[in-house]
Design a protein around this motif. Structure first.
Motif, short mmCIF file in Angstrom:
data_model
loop_
_atom_site.label_atom_id
_atom_site.label_comp_id
_atom_site.label_asym_id
_atom_site.label_seq_id
_atom_site.Cartn_x
_atom_site.Cartn_y
_atom_site.Cartn_z
N PHE A 283 0.85 -1.19 0.00
CA PHE A 283 0.00 0.00 0.00
C PHE A 283 0.89 1.24 0.00
O PHE A 283 1.91 1.27 0.69
N SER A 284 0.48 2.25 -0.75
CA SER A 284 1.11 3.57 -0.56
C SER A 284 0.00 4.55 -0.23
O SER A 284 -1.09 4.49 -0.83
N THR A 285 0.27 5.41 0.74
CA THR A 285 -0.76 6.36 1.18
C THR A 285 -0.56 7.71 0.51
O THR A 285 0.56 8.08 0.13
N GLY A 286 -1.64 8.45 0.41
CA GLY A 286 -1.57 9.81 -0.12
C GLY A 286 -0.92 10.75 0.88
O GLY A 286 -0.54 10.33 1.98
N CYS A 287 -0.82 12.02 0.51
CA CYS A 287 -0.16 12.99 1.39
C CYS A 287 -1.21 13.92 2.00
O CYS A 287 -2.41 13.81 1.71
N LEU A 288 -0.76 14.83 2.85
CA LEU A 288 -1.66 15.80 3.46
C LEU A 288 -1.07 17.21 3.34
O LEU A 288 -1.30 18.08 4.17
N CYS A 289 -0.28 17.40 2.28
CA CYS A 289 0.38 18.69 2.09
C CYS A 289 -0.23 19.42 0.88
O CYS A 289 -1.09 18.88 0.19
N ASP A 290 0.25 20.61 0.67
CA ASP A 290 -0.15 21.40 -0.49
C ASP A 290 0.15 20.58 -1.76
O ASP A 290 1.26 20.06 -1.92
N LEU A 291 -0.85 20.46 -2.64
CA LEU A 291 -0.65 19.63 -3.84
C LEU A 291 0.04 20.39 -4.97
O LEU A 291 0.34 19.81 -6.01
N ARG A 292 0.26 21.67 -4.77
CA ARG A 292 0.87 22.47 -5.85
C ARG A 292 2.08 23.26 -5.34
O ARG A 292 2.10 24.49 -5.42
N PRO A 293 3.09 22.58 -4.80
CA PRO A 293 4.26 23.34 -4.32
C PRO A 293 5.05 23.89 -5.50
O PRO A 293 5.00 23.32 -6.60
N ALA A 294 5.77 24.99 -5.27
CA ALA A 294 6.49 25.68 -6.35
C ALA A 294 7.47 24.75 -7.07
O ALA A 294 7.69 24.87 -8.26
N TYR A 295 8.05 23.77 -6.32
CA TYR A 295 9.09 22.93 -6.95
C TYR A 295 8.50 21.77 -7.75
O TYR A 295 9.22 21.08 -8.47
N ALA A 296 7.18 21.55 -7.64
CA ALA A 296 6.54 20.48 -8.42
C ALA A 296 5.07 20.84 -8.63
O ALA A 296 4.18 20.18 -8.12
N VAL A 297 4.86 21.89 -9.41
CA VAL A 297 3.49 22.40 -9.58
C VAL A 297 2.61 21.34 -10.26
O VAL A 297 1.46 21.15 -9.90
N LEU A 298 3.21 20.66 -11.24
CA LEU A 298 2.46 19.58 -11.89
C LEU A 298 2.96 18.25 -11.36
O LEU A 298 4.13 17.92 -11.46
N ASN A 299 2.05 17.50 -10.77
CA ASN A 299 2.44 16.20 -10.21
C ASN A 299 1.22 15.29 -10.20
O ASN A 299 0.15 15.70 -10.64
#
Ligand SMILES: [Fe+2]
Ligand SMILES: [Fe+2]
Length: 331
Positions: A283-299
């Protein structure tokens, strides 16, 4: 012949510096075809090691040096300096909440709140902050926008966040696992204060006041066990197979064992039976952070977390849930 024997003694001493002197002397006698006595040979070998009396030591330079030792002494294997690497067992039965990749102060408030409320509604027996709960942007080795560099404020935000978490779950054990982002702190210390970096007072647990809020830190890339389920942050495997398609499958290919991990910021599951029908599930879990950080806007990140139910016999069930627009999605 005299020079040739000295040369022979020198070669024996330099090629076998750890062999007993007596053995080398016997070999010297043999190699000279018995041209010298054993006693003479011993003296010559001793001279090569620089252990043949003060007078001679001044005149002849030793070919090889070694610690003085008694005849017949054996060389012991040095004691290993490797440190034991043991998993940390949560040691609870019941529900375990797993929150990964919060990246304070770049957390998503709505997603964190949804995950915490959902986990709290299941009356958990323990909570695991499964790595990257702090971002530590200011001390990263990557390029940083000076506008956002304020380590002191970042530390205060993380402290405040952990105090808030403790308030949401006042009576259960909380474990915080160090992910690659928390490890930035130690690496930064090694760089900027190497002389005192290993003092206990410099530990991240101390800087975050974990003792006061009774949160246990698990560092050194140790595995956390929830019953029989091993939980990793995900950075422990080092760089190797990364799976752009399905992180859980990447974990399976790497570990060949059931596991739950974060770090990839994506919810995924992969299961495979072996020839006896025994199933391995990753299993891999999702995150709880900003989904659009400046260093990886598209992910391809998504919000999510997990609940693990641990039975008395160690068996477990995983609810790997996503969060969309502040709502928990379980299917
Ligand atoms: Fe992360
Ligand atoms: Fe990570």
């Amino acid at each position: 012949m005299g020079d040739a024997i000295t040369e022979l003694a020198r070669r024996l001493a330099t090629t076998h510096p750890d062999a007993p002197a007596r053995t080398l002397a016997r070999r010297l006698v043999a190699e000279t075809g018995g041209a010298i006595t054993l006693n003479q040979a011993r003296l010559r070998i001793a001279r090569q090691f620089g252990v043949h009396g003060k007078q001679n030591r001044r005149n002849v330079k030793a070919a090889a040096t070694r610690e003085p030792r008694k005849a017949g002494a054996v060389i012991e294997m040095p004691a290993s300096r490797a440190e034991p690497w043991q998993p940390h067992d949560l040691g609870v039965v019941g529900m375990v909440g797993v929150l990964s990749d919060i990246h304070v102060p770049y957390h998503d408030e709505q997603a964190v709140r949804a995950a915490v409320q959902y986990i709290a509604s299941e009356k958990p027996a323990a909570l695991l902050l499964n790595g990257d709960f702090a971002d530590f942007y200011s001390i990263s080795r990557h390029e940083k926008n000076p506008k956002h560099r304020n380590f002191k404020r970042e530390l205060e935000d993380v402290r405040q966040f952990l105090r808030w978490v403790r308030k949401q779950f006042p009576h259960i054990p909380i474990v915080a696992k160090a992910g690659n982002h928390e490890e930035r702190f130690e690496k930064w210390l090694w760089q900027h204060a190497p002389e005192i970096s290993d003092e206990p007072i410099m530990g991240i647990d101390n800087w975050l006041g974990l003792k006061d809020i009774d949160i246990t830190l698990v560092a050194d890339k140790r595995i956390v066990m929830a019953g029989e389920l091993p939980i990793l942050h995900g950075h422990e495997k080092g760089n190797g197979i990364s799976s752009p398609v399905n992180q859980a499958r990447g974990a399976f290919l790497r570990l060949h064992h059931t596991v739950l991990e974060g770090h990839g910021h994506r919810t995924s599951t992969h299961s495979e039976p072996d020839m006896f029908g025994r199933e391995t599930v990753c299993f891999s879990t999702g995150c709880l952070c900003d989904l659009r950080p400046a260093y990886a806007v598209l992910n391809k990140w998504n919000h999510g977390a997990a609940l693990v139910h641990v039975n008395k016999n160690g068996e477990f069930d995983v609810r790997n849930f996503r969060i969309a627009n502040g709502k928990v999605r379980t299917s």
